[in-house]
Design a protein around this motif. Structure first.
Motif, PDB file in Angstrom:
ATOM      1  N   ILE A 209       0.838  -1.203   0.000  1.00  0.00           N
ATOM      2  CA  ILE A 209       0.000   0.000   0.000  1.00  0.00           C
ATOM      3  C   ILE A 209       0.867   1.245   0.000  1.00  0.00           C
ATOM      4  O   ILE A 209       0.646   2.176  -0.784  1.00  0.00           O
ATOM      5  CB  ILE A 209      -0.969  -0.018   1.200  1.00  0.00           C
ATOM      6  N   VAL A 210       1.862   1.289   0.873  1.00  0.00           N
ATOM      7  CA  VAL A 210       2.739   2.464   0.955  1.00  0.00           C
ATOM      8  C   VAL A 210       3.508   2.647  -0.351  1.00  0.00           C
ATOM      9  O   VAL A 210       3.611   3.765  -0.873  1.00  0.00           O
ATOM     10  CB  VAL A 210       3.699   2.363   2.162  1.00  0.00           C
TER      11      VAL A 210
ATOM     12  N   ASN B 289       1.987   6.674  -6.700  1.00  0.00           N
ATOM     13  CA  ASN B 289       0.924   7.606  -7.072  1.00  0.00           C
ATOM     14  C   ASN B 289       1.366   9.051  -6.836  1.00  0.00           C
ATOM     15  O   ASN B 289       1.098   9.935  -7.648  1.00  0.00           O
ATOM     16  CB  ASN B 289      -0.356   7.312  -6.282  1.00  0.00           C
ATOM     17  N   ILE B 290       2.034   9.286  -5.727  1.00  0.00           N
ATOM     18  CA  ILE B 290       2.533  10.623  -5.417  1.00  0.00           C
ATOM     19  C   ILE B 290       3.530  11.073  -6.482  1.00  0.00           C
ATOM     20  O   ILE B 290       3.525  12.228  -6.910  1.00  0.00           O
ATOM     21  CB  ILE B 290       3.171  10.659  -4.016  1.00  0.00           C
ATOM     22  N   ALA B 291       4.377  10.154  -6.925  1.00  0.00           N
ATOM     23  CA  ALA B 291       5.387  10.488  -7.936  1.00  0.00           C
ATOM     24  C   ALA B 291       4.754  10.962  -9.242  1.00  0.00           C
ATOM     25  O   ALA B 291       5.384  11.705 -10.006  1.00  0.00           O
ATOM     26  CB  ALA B 291       6.288   9.279  -8.193  1.00  0.00           C
TER      27      ALA B 291
ATOM     28  N   PRO C  68       1.079  15.773  -9.851  1.00  0.00           N
ATOM     29  CA  PRO C  68       1.695  17.099  -9.935  1.00  0.00           C
ATOM     30  C   PRO C  68       1.283  18.032  -8.795  1.00  0.00           C
ATOM     31  O   PRO C  68       1.990  19.005  -8.515  1.00  0.00           O
ATOM     32  CB  PRO C  68       1.196  17.642 -11.287  1.00  0.00           C
ATOM     33  N   ARG C  69       0.212  17.715  -8.106  1.00  0.00           N
ATOM     34  CA  ARG C  69      -0.240  18.565  -7.000  1.00  0.00           C
ATOM     35  C   ARG C  69       0.730  18.531  -5.823  1.00  0.00           C
ATOM     36  O   ARG C  69       0.886  19.531  -5.119  1.00  0.00           O
ATOM     37  CB  ARG C  69      -1.629  18.140  -6.515  1.00  0.00           C
ATOM     38  N   ILE C  70       1.385  17.385  -5.594  1.00  0.00           N
ATOM     39  CA  ILE C  70       2.200  17.257  -4.379  1.00  0.00           C
ATOM     40  C   ILE C  70       3.598  16.676  -4.589  1.00  0.00           C
ATOM     41  O   ILE C  70       4.385  16.663  -3.647  1.00  0.00           O
ATOM     42  CB  ILE C  70       1.460  16.436  -3.293  1.00  0.00           C
TER      43      ILE C  70
ATOM     44  N   VAL D 271      -4.143  11.864   0.618  1.00  0.00           N
ATOM     45  CA  VAL D 271      -5.185  10.900   0.988  1.00  0.00           C
ATOM     46  C   VAL D 271      -5.752  10.241  -0.264  1.00  0.00           C
ATOM     47  O   VAL D 271      -5.954   9.022  -0.293  1.00  0.00           O
ATOM     48  CB  VAL D 271      -6.292  11.575   1.825  1.00  0.00           C
ATOM     49  N   GLU D 272      -5.986  11.020  -1.299  1.00  0.00           N
ATOM     50  CA  GLU D 272      -6.484  10.449  -2.553  1.00  0.00           C
ATOM     51  C   GLU D 272      -5.486   9.435  -3.122  1.00  0.00           C
ATOM     52  O   GLU D 272      -5.881   8.379  -3.627  1.00  0.00           O
ATOM     53  CB  GLU D 272      -6.761  11.550  -3.565  1.00  0.00           C
ATOM     54  N   ASP D 273      -4.194   9.750  -3.037  1.00  0.00           N
ATOM     55  CA  ASP D 273      -3.171   8.816  -3.525  1.00  0.00           C
ATOM     56  C   ASP D 273      -3.130   7.544  -2.678  1.00  0.00           C
ATOM     57  O   ASP D 273      -2.910   6.451  -3.204  1.00  0.00           O
ATOM     58  CB  ASP D 273      -1.804   9.502  -3.557  1.00  0.00           C
ATOM     59  N   LEU D 274      -3.355   7.684  -1.381  1.00  0.00           N
ATOM     60  CA  LEU D 274      -3.435   6.515  -0.498  1.00  0.00           C
ATOM     61  C   LEU D 274      -4.648   5.665  -0.850  1.00  0.00           C
ATOM     62  O   LEU D 274      -4.556   4.438  -0.955  1.00  0.00           O
ATOM     63  CB  LEU D 274      -3.486   6.956   0.968  1.00  0.00           C
TER      64      LEU D 274
END
Length: 138
Positions: free
Chosen positions: A37-38, A44-46, A49-51, A104-107
């Motif tokens: 999951i992590v 997903n974070i990578a 572009p938002r974060i 949270v959305e990426d999680l």
């Protein structure tokens, strides 16, 4: 719609930590499941572009290990948390609600990819929700 509901859950959670729930750790696949999951969330974070910029100078391997450890503790697993507090780690980053919600959305997307049932996702999000105040606008 479900994402809005889940994010709303995070935003409205109380500040007290819920009791430990070993079955949540088991429902998420124990250590191996939490790691998947992590890792999925970090992938997903990578691509987000938002974060993604917030993670430019971060040791991703160390971050992965700390996040797995944190989730293990929060879900009632056999781990112990080590390192700085959430406030200290996020101090000076000035993260916004939007940044938090994007993570949270990426999680959530990572849990969906792993086939985690929505009720189990909600249980995890409820455990993590109190951290919101320790992370944003620090």
């Amino acid at each position: 719609m479900r994402r809005v509901l889940l994010i709303g859950l995070l935003l409205s959670a109380c500040s007290a930590m819920p009791e430990r729930d070993v079955s949540l750790y088991q429902s998420l696949g124990e250590q191996a499941g939490l790691t998947r999951i992590v890792e999925g969330m970090l992938l997903n974070i990578a691509k987000d572009p938002r974060i993604v910029g917030h993670f430019a100078n971060v040791d991703i391997t160390l971050l992965r290990d700390k996040l797995v450890q944190q989730l293990c503790v929060e879900t009632g697993g056999p781990c112990q948390r080590s390192g700085d507090s959430m406030e200290e780690v996020h101090k000076g980053l000035k993260l916004t609600r939007s940044d938090f919600n994007a993570l949270v959305e990426d999680l959530i997307a990572a849990m969906e990819t792993q086939g985690v049932p929505v009720p189990v996702q909600n249980r995890l999000l409820a455990r993590l929700a109190p951290m919101r105040g320790q992370i944003i606008e620090r």
